[in-house]
Design an enzyme around this catalytic site. Structure first.
Site, PDB file in Angstrom:
ATOM      1  N   ILE A 174       2.048  -2.893  -0.251  1.00 22.92           N
ATOM      2  CA  ILE A 174       1.170  -1.910   0.385  1.00 22.92           C
ATOM      3  C   ILE A 174       0.814  -2.514   1.742  1.00 22.92           C
ATOM      4  O   ILE A 174       0.011  -3.447   1.823  1.00 22.92           O
ATOM      5  CB  ILE A 174      -0.097  -1.636  -0.439  1.00 22.92           C
ATOM      6  CG1 ILE A 174       0.287  -1.037  -1.797  1.00 22.92           C
ATOM      7  CG2 ILE A 174      -1.026  -0.686   0.314  1.00 22.92           C
ATOM      8  CD1 ILE A 174      -0.892  -0.769  -2.709  1.00 22.92           C
ATOM      9  N   PRO A 175       1.415  -2.037   2.827  1.00 21.76           N
ATOM     10  CA  PRO A 175       1.392  -2.761   4.096  1.00 21.76           C
ATOM     11  C   PRO A 175       0.119  -2.590   4.925  1.00 21.76           C
ATOM     12  O   PRO A 175       0.146  -2.035   6.039  1.00 21.76           O
ATOM     13  CB  PRO A 175       2.608  -2.186   4.825  1.00 21.76           C
ATOM     14  CG  PRO A 175       2.697  -0.779   4.326  1.00 21.76           C
ATOM     15  CD  PRO A 175       2.287  -0.847   2.874  1.00 21.76           C
ATOM     16  N   CYS A 176      -0.981  -3.101   4.406  1.00 22.09           N
ATOM     17  CA  CYS A 176      -2.229  -3.014   5.162  1.00 22.09           C
ATOM     18  C   CYS A 176      -2.180  -3.871   6.431  1.00 22.09           C
ATOM     19  O   CYS A 176      -3.009  -3.689   7.337  1.00 22.09           O
ATOM     20  CB  CYS A 176      -3.419  -3.423   4.287  1.00 22.09           C
ATOM     21  SG  CYS A 176      -3.274  -5.065   3.559  1.00 22.09           S
ATOM     22  N   HIS A 177      -1.202  -4.792   6.507  1.00 24.24           N
ATOM     23  CA  HIS A 177      -1.069  -5.620   7.709  1.00 24.24           C
ATOM     24  C   HIS A 177      -0.628  -4.788   8.912  1.00 24.24           C
ATOM     25  O   HIS A 177      -0.725  -5.260  10.057  1.00 24.24           O
ATOM     26  CB  HIS A 177      -0.070  -6.757   7.464  1.00 24.24           C
ATOM     27  CG  HIS A 177       1.301  -6.301   7.122  1.00 24.24           C
ATOM     28  ND1 HIS A 177       1.671  -5.927   5.842  1.00 24.24           N
ATOM     29  CD2 HIS A 177       2.427  -6.142   7.898  1.00 24.24           C
ATOM     30  CE1 HIS A 177       2.939  -5.580   5.837  1.00 24.24           C
ATOM     31  NE2 HIS A 177       3.419  -5.686   7.057  1.00 24.24           N
ATOM     32  N   ARG A 178      -0.172  -3.561   8.682  1.00 20.52           N
ATOM     33  CA  ARG A 178       0.282  -2.705   9.785  1.00 20.52           C
ATOM     34  C   ARG A 178      -0.860  -1.881  10.395  1.00 20.52           C
ATOM     35  O   ARG A 178      -0.615  -0.998  11.208  1.00 20.52           O
ATOM     36  CB  ARG A 178       1.399  -1.779   9.298  1.00 20.52           C
ATOM     37  CG  ARG A 178       2.655  -2.534   8.878  1.00 20.52           C
ATOM     38  CD  ARG A 178       3.715  -1.651   8.269  1.00 20.52           C
ATOM     39  NE  ARG A 178       4.819  -2.458   7.733  1.00 20.52           N
ATOM     40  CZ  ARG A 178       5.703  -2.031   6.849  1.00 20.52           C
ATOM     41  NH1 ARG A 178       5.637  -0.784   6.410  1.00 20.52           N
ATOM     42  NH2 ARG A 178       6.646  -2.835   6.410  1.00 20.52           N
TER      43      ARG A 178
END
Length: 287
Positions: free
Chosen positions: A254-258
């Site tokens: 789940i790419p919360c780093h984006r």
């Protein structure tokens, strides 16, 4: 669900915060939009719209989440399931079981018992981001976290599910988990495609909404917290979006780093800004 103390104050926000506090104090009662609108001096439709803009969820969902928090506290304090259901304001056993399964990923009895009887497989691996742990229920991956040592990561998992059966995965026990861990490491270390794996999301309705949207942000792209809020139809719930990103337990998949601040700076990251920067650098599209 954002904390009321974190909401930026204005006259309108103060009125809505008063509504939220009223809901918290009367969570076990049947509340209507008309009744809540009178408290704020708004029409029912304006109350519904304004509340969702500020908090990211409707008054009804806010009340359900307050009830769920109280229900979970009651279970942990040892109250039996039936008493906890009714003392927290849920009107029926069937309703709370549906809510609880969506929000905590297991039955209320299992949650009260510290996930007793549940089996969670996990595997650890050293990656370019440090030690990684991946854990999965029968539904799918429920945790991907990073840290300095495997022992610390296993302790985190154990603290979350203190009475679950935690199984250090071997190929004969959970072969797909071992394959997922290897695939994610290959993605990080060797540029292989990111693995597509089933996920077991364990969050509030709003958190799940944010996390599911994050899955649509493509590799090499970024968005601001405000843009995410706008895309999910909760334009003023920027803080709530940031909170949901911070509570994401399934790193990378789940790419919360984006998600960045509106000025392009990194903002926060559960596993440290150095890891966030490394991930974004890895994902930059070639010129």
């Amino acid at each position: 669900m954002p904390r009321l103390s974190q909401i930026k104050k204005s006259e309108k926000a103060e009125k809505l915060i008063n509504v939220a506090r009223y809901i918290e104090a009367h969570a076990d009662e049947r509340l209507t939009l008309t009744q809540l609108g009178i408290i704020a001096g708004f029409s029912p439709s304006r109350l519904q719209r304004s509340f969702k803009e500020l908090f990211g969820i409707s008054p009804k969902h806010f009340q359900d989440e307050v009830r769920m928090q109280k229900f979970k506290r009651s279970l942990k304090e040892g109250e039996n399931v039936t008493d906890a259901i009714y003392s927290s304001g849920f009107g029926s056993i069937s309703r709370v079981y549906g809510e609880a399964t969506r929000n905590i990923g297991m039955s209320p009895k299992a949650y009260r018992a510290g996930a007793q009887g549940e089996t969670i497989h996990y595997a650890c691996r050293h990656t370019i981001l440090g030690q990684m742990i991946m854990a999965a229920t029968e539904k799918g991956v429920c945790s991907v976290q990073f840290g300095d040592t495997q022992a610390a990561l296993v302790s985190l998992l154990s603290a979350e599910f203190p009475k679950a059966t935690l199984i250090h995965s071997q190929a004969q026990n959970k072969p797909e988990l071992d394959a997922w861990v290897a695939a994610l490491d290959n993605y990080l270390s060797h540029g292989a495609p990111k693995p597509e794996v089933p996920l077991d999301l364990k969050g509030t309705a709003f958190q799940n909404k944010v996390w599911k949207f994050l899955l649509s942000i493509k590799e090499g792209e970024v968005m601001s917290y405000g843009e995410v809020a706008e895309k999910i139809g909760s334009v003023k719930a920027v803080r709530a979006v940031g909170s949901a990103c911070g509570k994401n337990r399934i790193g990378i998949l789940i790419p919360c780093h984006r998600v960045l601040r509106s000025d392009g700076t990194l903002g926060g990251y559960r596993w440290g800004l150095e890891r966030k920067k490394m991930l974004l650098d890895l994902e930059k599209q070639p010129d």
